[in-house]
Design an enzyme around this catalytic site. Structure first.
Site, PDB file in Angstrom:
ATOM      1  CE  LYS A  22      83.396  86.956  -6.442  1.00  0.00           C
ATOM      2  NZ  LYS A  22      83.898  85.385  -5.867  1.00  0.00           N
ATOM      3  CG  ASN A  23      81.519  84.344  -9.051  1.00  0.00           C
ATOM      4  OD1 ASN A  23      82.532  84.574  -8.437  1.00  0.00           O
ATOM      5  ND2 ASN A  23      80.411  84.484  -7.974  1.00  0.00           N
ATOM      6  CB  CYS A 116      83.093  83.441   1.261  1.00  0.00           C
ATOM      7  SG  CYS A 116      83.610  84.923   0.527  1.00  0.00           S
ATOM      8  NE  ARG A 121      82.702  77.696  -0.906  1.00  0.00           N
ATOM      9  CZ  ARG A 121      82.912  78.881  -1.256  1.00  0.00           C
ATOM     10  NH1 ARG A 121      83.487  79.930  -0.495  1.00  0.00           N
ATOM     11  NH2 ARG A 121      82.403  79.065  -2.526  1.00  0.00           N
ATOM     12  N   PRO A 122      82.277  71.190  -0.182  1.00  0.00           N
ATOM     13  CG  PRO A 122      80.590  69.650  -0.198  1.00  0.00           C
ATOM     14  CD  PRO A 122      80.862  71.078   0.245  1.00  0.00           C
ATOM     15  CB  ILE A 123      85.699  69.552  -4.552  1.00  0.00           C
ATOM     16  CG1 ILE A 123      86.646  68.707  -3.796  1.00  0.00           C
ATOM     17  CG2 ILE A 123      85.930  71.001  -4.260  1.00  0.00           C
ATOM     18  CD1 ILE A 123      88.297  68.835  -4.533  1.00  0.00           C
ATOM     19  CG  ASP A 304      77.283  84.727  -4.646  1.00  0.00           C
ATOM     20  OD1 ASP A 304      77.244  84.000  -3.365  1.00  0.00           O
ATOM     21  OD2 ASP A 304      77.410  84.420  -5.396  1.00  0.00           O
ATOM     22  NE  ARG A 396      88.021  86.716  -1.784  1.00  0.00           N
ATOM     23  CZ  ARG A 396      87.486  85.609  -1.457  1.00  0.00           C
ATOM     24  NH1 ARG A 396      87.240  85.060  -0.560  1.00  0.00           N
ATOM     25  NH2 ARG A 396      87.131  84.588  -2.346  1.00  0.00           N
TER      26      ARG A 396
HETATM   27  N1  EPU Z   1      78.214  71.359  -3.305  1.00  0.00           N
HETATM   28  C1  EPU Z   1      78.551  70.022  -3.152  1.00  0.00           C
HETATM   29  N2  EPU Z   1      79.669  69.347  -3.913  1.00  0.00           N
HETATM   30  C2  EPU Z   1      80.282  69.913  -4.778  1.00  0.00           C
HETATM   31  C3  EPU Z   1      80.165  71.257  -4.833  1.00  0.00           C
HETATM   32  C4  EPU Z   1      79.301  71.789  -4.146  1.00  0.00           C
HETATM   33  O1  EPU Z   1      77.787  69.449  -2.271  1.00  0.00           O
HETATM   34  O2  EPU Z   1      81.200  68.983  -5.212  1.00  0.00           O
HETATM   35  C5  EPU Z   1      77.417  72.119  -2.766  1.00  0.00           C
HETATM   36  C6  EPU Z   1      77.940  73.433  -1.931  1.00  0.00           C
HETATM   37  O3  EPU Z   1      78.191  72.795  -0.715  1.00  0.00           O
HETATM   38  C7  EPU Z   1      76.897  74.204  -1.946  1.00  0.00           C
HETATM   39  C8  EPU Z   1      76.135  74.016  -3.267  1.00  0.00           C
HETATM   40  O4  EPU Z   1      76.733  72.774  -3.677  1.00  0.00           O
HETATM   41  O5  EPU Z   1      75.790  73.825  -0.646  1.00  0.00           O
HETATM   42  C9  EPU Z   1      76.508  75.039  -4.279  1.00  0.00           C
HETATM   43  O6  EPU Z   1      77.867  75.229  -4.550  1.00  0.00           O
HETATM   44  P1  EPU Z   1      78.744  75.730  -5.612  1.00  0.00           P
HETATM   45  O7  EPU Z   1      79.481  74.639  -6.277  1.00  0.00           O
HETATM   46  O8  EPU Z   1      77.680  76.164  -6.663  1.00  0.00           O
HETATM   47  O9  EPU Z   1      79.654  76.987  -5.386  1.00  0.00           O
HETATM   48  P2  EPU Z   1      80.849  77.335  -5.651  1.00  0.00           P
HETATM   49  O10 EPU Z   1      81.190  77.045  -7.028  1.00  0.00           O
HETATM   50  O11 EPU Z   1      81.868  77.019  -4.644  1.00  0.00           O
HETATM   51  C10 EPU Z   1      80.292  79.667  -6.828  1.00  0.00           C
HETATM   52  C11 EPU Z   1      80.440  81.086  -6.361  1.00  0.00           C
HETATM   53  C12 EPU Z   1      79.958  81.563  -5.191  1.00  0.00           C
HETATM   54  C13 EPU Z   1      78.447  81.299  -5.032  1.00  0.00           C
HETATM   55  C14 EPU Z   1      77.947  79.859  -5.457  1.00  0.00           C
HETATM   56  C15 EPU Z   1      76.591  79.511  -5.526  1.00  0.00           C
HETATM   57  C16 EPU Z   1      82.698  81.416  -7.492  1.00  0.00           C
HETATM   58  C17 EPU Z   1      84.173  81.768  -7.590  1.00  0.00           C
HETATM   59  N3  EPU Z   1      82.008  81.108  -6.493  1.00  0.00           N
HETATM   60  O12 EPU Z   1      80.856  78.830  -5.656  1.00  0.00           O
HETATM   61  O13 EPU Z   1      80.116  82.980  -4.858  1.00  0.00           O
HETATM   62  O14 EPU Z   1      77.909  81.633  -3.761  1.00  0.00           O
HETATM   63  O15 EPU Z   1      78.635  79.462  -6.724  1.00  0.00           O
HETATM   64  O16 EPU Z   1      75.910  80.282  -6.363  1.00  0.00           O
HETATM   65  O17 EPU Z   1      82.148  81.339  -8.671  1.00  0.00           O
HETATM   66  C18 EPU Z   1      80.524  85.223  -3.819  1.00  0.00           C
HETATM   67  O18 EPU Z   1      80.794  85.504  -5.287  1.00  0.00           O
HETATM   68  O19 EPU Z   1      80.300  85.618  -2.973  1.00  0.00           O
HETATM   69  C19 EPU Z   1      80.338  83.592  -3.895  1.00  0.00           C
HETATM   70  C20 EPU Z   1      80.550  83.065  -2.605  1.00  0.00           C
END
Ligand code: EPU
Length: 418
Positions: A22-23, A116, A121-123, A304, A396
């Site tokens: 998926k990811n 989820c 979930r900041p960007i 995960d 999902r």
């Molecule tokens: N974070 C920040 N700032 C940002 C982005 C992230 O502080 O701009 C923090 C988040 O708050 C978190 C950490 O960094 O504490 C990691 O977040 P990451 O950005 O790696 O997560 P994501 O890209 O939103 C993906 C997967 C998630 C998985 C995480 C961590 C996808 C679509 N989602 O999310 O997958 O938990 O990486 O490995 O790829 C799942 O498949 O069940 C799932 C939730």
């Protein structure tokens, strides 16, 4: 609406085929936008998040044809800013539209994304990367808007290791002038898969899989055919289900290296794990030992797999600790697991699992994708009837989970709620 009904207590036996990741699928499908051409993507999992991604791309002007796990997609006529808010807001993966639109058109407008719910979930790290490339970014009003006259390669140091930010800045920088260097980048196999796909389309990306990734800007990409890697989290979930039920399962079509941290933890618990070239056998007939686990970005133990690990440890002897280091609120499911009699305490970022409690089947609500997977594992291993609702969260990300488990001998079915 459907629910999953399980009459548990049967050891899983047989072979299961793992689907595409998926990811990896989400960024690669979004990444086809950059090609402005026809791509054929194989081994695409049949899951709701992929359905949604393809619907979004179609609404933006892409031509999509899908035959089970093969997706043909032509993004020639796609336009930026056309993704419907109500669709993108349902899925975190749609954040990748920002990088892809910005990369190809120098402008992007995408609704704030959902996904989820396990904490903030900041960007900010995505935005930091886009700005370093020369974009102006506005995150007010429920949308992320980004625009640049020109994108120029830059050095970006990520303050946190983020899968999403790494993907997004790779997408945005493929055509940027000069070289972009991402430091403290995520090293997950799906990052490598995205880079391999983009390179197959003509991009120049090196270092994916390490913490420093270099992207040399190219003028143009072309379409290509590409097969997605197997889903390590789906594989890990079946490995844990095999262990929890005291079964014997060959988990086929995997890259065993991606599963190292998962296999190592099972071995530490006393479960038999055998690695073959593209399969892993998991077998258990004795008792399981208690262990401690901390989640970390890859190659650490994946967040995960955290809920599934908590579920598995309910069947081990003694006290275990599971510490969550990636998300700040990923234990919401524990309250549901407790309905079975599971004895789990939460202390800050750690769940303490007192193994060996006598468990009974119970109704549980799947609060998110991996939480739902943990409930399925509980249901399979407990004697008696378990019912899980809100299973769209599971669908999902898990391709035909009920069918695959039935083929392993589980008494599990999907039932319509009237
Ligand atoms: N974070 C920040 N700032 C940002 C982005 C992230 O502080 O701009 C923090 C988040 O708050 C978190 C950490 O960094 O504490 C990691 O977040 P990451 O950005 O790696 O997560 P994501 O890209 O939103 C993906 C997967 C998630 C998985 C995480 C961590 C996808 C679509 N989602 O999310 O997958 O938990 O990486 O490995 O790829 C799942 O498949 O069940 C799932 C939730």
């Amino acid at each position: 609406m459907d629910k999953i009904v399980i009459n548990g207590g049967t050891p899983l036996e047989g072979t299961v085929e793992i689907s595409g990741a998926k990811n990896a699928a989400l960024p690669i499908l979004m990444g086809t936008i950059l090609t402005g051409d026809r791509c054929v993507i194989e081994n695409v999992p049949e899951i709701l998040d992929v359905d949604l991604t393809l619907e979004i791309l179609e609404k933006m002007g892409a031509m999509v044809r899908r035959d089970h796990t093969t997706v043909e997609i032509d993004t020639t006529d796609i336009q930026p800013g056309k993704s419907p808010y109500e669709l993108v807001s349902r899925m975190r993966g749609s954040t990748y539209l920002i990088g892809a639109e910005l990369g190809r058109f120098k402008e992007a407008k995408v609704g704030m994304t959902g996904g989820c719910n396990f904490g903030i979930r900041p960007i900010d790290q995505h935005v930091k990367g886009f700005e370093a490339l020369g974009a102006k970014v506005d995150t007010r009003g429920g949308f992320v808007e980004a625009r640049a006259d020109e994108l120029v390669g830059a050095e970006v140091y990520f303050d946190v290791v983020s899968v999403g930010a790494t993907v997004n800045v790779i997408l945005a920088s493929v055509f940027a002038k000069g070289t972009t260097v991402l430091e403290n980048a995520a090293r997950e196999p799906h990052i490598v898969d995205l880079a391999n796909f983009l390179n197959a389309c003509g991009a120049n990306i090196t270092g994916a899989g390490t913490e420093v990734i270099k992207i040399k800007g190219v003028e143009k990409l072309h379409g290509s055919s590409y097969a997605i890697i197997p889903d390590m989290i789906e594989a890990g979930t079946f490995m844990f289900a095999a262990a929890a039920t005291g079964g014997n399962v060959k988990v086929n079509n995997v890259i065993p290296k991606h599963l190292d941290s998962i296999s190592a933890k099972l071995t530490e618990m006393g479960v038999y794990v055998e690695e073959l070239d593209d399969a892993i056998i998991v077998k258990r007939d004795g008792e399981m030992k208690n262990i401690n686990v901390k989640t970390r970005p890859y190659p650490g133990f994946p967040t995960d797999m955290q809920p599934q690990m908590t579920a598995l440890l309910c069947f081990a002897n003694g006290d275990s600790k599971v510490t969550e280091r990636v998300w700040n609120n990923r234990f919401r499911y524990v309250e549901e697991l407790r309905k079975t009699g599971a004895n789990i305490d939460i202390a800050g970022e750690t769940a303490i699992i007192h193994g060996g409690a006598e468990l009974v089947g119970a109704p549980m609500k799947s609060v998110d994708l991996r939480a739902g997977a943990a409930m399925v594992i509980m249901g399979l291993a407990i004697n008696g009837r378990t019912e899980i609702t809100d299973i769209h969260t599971i669908e999902r990300g898990y391709d035909n989970i009920v069918k695959k488990l039935r083929a392993l001998g589980a008494d599990i079915r999907k039932v319509q709620i009237r």
